[in-house]
Design a protein around this motif. Structure first.
Motif, PDB file in Angstrom:
ATOM      1  N   ARG A  31       7.427   9.593   5.471  1.00  0.00           N
ATOM      2  CA  ARG A  31       6.601   9.902   4.474  1.00  0.00           C
ATOM      3  C   ARG A  31       5.787  11.136   4.622  1.00  0.00           C
ATOM      4  O   ARG A  31       5.780  11.861   5.523  1.00  0.00           O
TER       5      ARG A  31
ATOM      6  N   SER B 182      10.321  10.567   1.495  1.00  0.00           N
ATOM      7  CA  SER B 182       9.395  11.182   0.604  1.00  0.00           C
ATOM      8  C   SER B 182      10.233  12.499  -0.104  1.00  0.00           C
ATOM      9  O   SER B 182      11.355  13.030   0.337  1.00  0.00           O
TER      10      SER B 182
ATOM     11  N   LYS C 199       6.747  12.340  -4.196  1.00  0.00           N
ATOM     12  CA  LYS C 199       6.337  10.850  -4.227  1.00  0.00           C
ATOM     13  C   LYS C 199       6.565  10.825  -2.514  1.00  0.00           C
ATOM     14  O   LYS C 199       7.456  10.887  -1.704  1.00  0.00           O
TER      15      LYS C 199
ATOM     16  N   GLU D 233       5.672   8.432  -0.433  1.00  0.00           N
ATOM     17  CA  GLU D 233       6.124   7.131   0.315  1.00  0.00           C
ATOM     18  C   GLU D 233       6.851   6.260  -0.481  1.00  0.00           C
ATOM     19  O   GLU D 233       6.312   5.483  -1.176  1.00  0.00           O
TER      20      GLU D 233
ATOM     21  N   SER E 176       6.133   3.346  -3.242  1.00  0.00           N
ATOM     22  CA  SER E 176       6.198   3.362  -4.468  1.00  0.00           C
ATOM     23  C   SER E 176       7.509   3.102  -5.197  1.00  0.00           C
ATOM     24  O   SER E 176       7.456   2.788  -6.190  1.00  0.00           O
ATOM     25  N   ASN E 177       8.565   3.189  -4.374  1.00  0.00           N
ATOM     26  CA  ASN E 177       9.834   2.885  -4.827  1.00  0.00           C
ATOM     27  C   ASN E 177      10.916   2.311  -3.697  1.00  0.00           C
ATOM     28  O   ASN E 177      11.899   2.910  -3.317  1.00  0.00           O
ATOM     29  N   SER E 178      10.671   1.398  -3.209  1.00  0.00           N
ATOM     30  CA  SER E 178      11.181   0.692  -2.170  1.00  0.00           C
ATOM     31  C   SER E 178      12.479   0.761  -2.300  1.00  0.00           C
ATOM     32  O   SER E 178      13.343   0.641  -1.137  1.00  0.00           O
TER      33      SER E 178
END
Ligand code: CA
Length: 139
Positions: A42, A81, A112, A114, A118-120
């Protein structure tokens, strides 16, 4: 008769408008200008290094054999990230090589930090990425 005339020449100092300040107005983008980038962890870092990234000026067709710059850490299915510092285009990251699987849009000038938050569905799943300007066969 001598008439002394004292003329005071007012020197007009014109400000050039060049400002040397503001060197740190905005924090620098983590990814070089013109590129899309990815990092293994991240906050735009891979094992603590921002320089240890994978990047594309146009595209990365398959991350299978691509290590983060300066490392032996594989980038495929590891990116957490991402940042799009492109000059003019949005970009997509994909879960499969060759721009397949699930796409994730990252607008130009944004990132982005993380994906796990945010978008697992994309975290540790990215296998390719490219700008919208690049073709679907870009290598
Ligand atoms: Ca990761």
């Amino acid at each position: 008769m001598f008439k002394a005339i004292t003329r005071v020449a007012a020197t007009a100092v014109i400000a050039t408008g060049v400002s040397m300040g503001g060197a740190a107005i905005a924090s620098a983008a983590p990814c070089p200008a013109g590129y899309m980038c990815g990092w293994g962890d991240r906050d735009y870092l891979t094992s603590g290094s921002q320089a240890a990234n994978v990047k594309a000026y146009e595209c990365q067709y398959d991350l299978a054999f691509l290590n983060y710059s300066g490392t032996t850490r594989r980038s495929q299915d590891d990116i957490t990230s991402v940042y799009n510092n492109g000059n003019s285009n949005n970009g997509y990251y994909y879960t499969a090589a060759g721009y397949g699987g699930t796409p994730m849009l990252v607008s130009r000038g944004t990132g982005k930090p993380e994906l796990n938050v945010s978008n697992s569905g994309m975290n540790d799943k990215i296998s390719s990425f490219k700008f919208t300007s690049a073709s679907n066969t870009c290598h």
